[in-house]
Design a protein around this motif. Structure first.
Motif: not given
Length: 73
Positions: A8-15
């Motif tokens: 979740t952290k990686i996905s939200s940051v990349e988004h």
């Protein structure tokens, strides 16, 4: 405090880093707090994905007691 998965952290940051959404929109999209997202983005910019991993350590009771004994001496 709610714990979020690394995914979740990686996905939200990349988004957010794509530049198409604001902090607020990205936080709402992923169901995370605005403060958490801002912290993750700062950590990601500073250290990459390593900055998003948990730093919590779990010491066993024996080690904790040794430390307390050492501090008392």
């Amino acid at each position: 405090m709610t714990k979020y998965s690394l995914e979740t952290k990686i996905s939200s940051v990349e988004h957010y880093m794509k530049g198409t959404s604001s902090f607020k929109d990205t936080a709402n999209l992923f169901g995370v707090t605005l403060t958490a997202l801002k912290t993750w983005v700062a950590q990601y910019k500073e250290q990459g994905t390593e900055g998003l991993t948990s730093r919590y350590t779990n010491y066993d009771i024996r080690f904790k007691m040794d430390v307390i004994s050492y501090m008392n001496d």
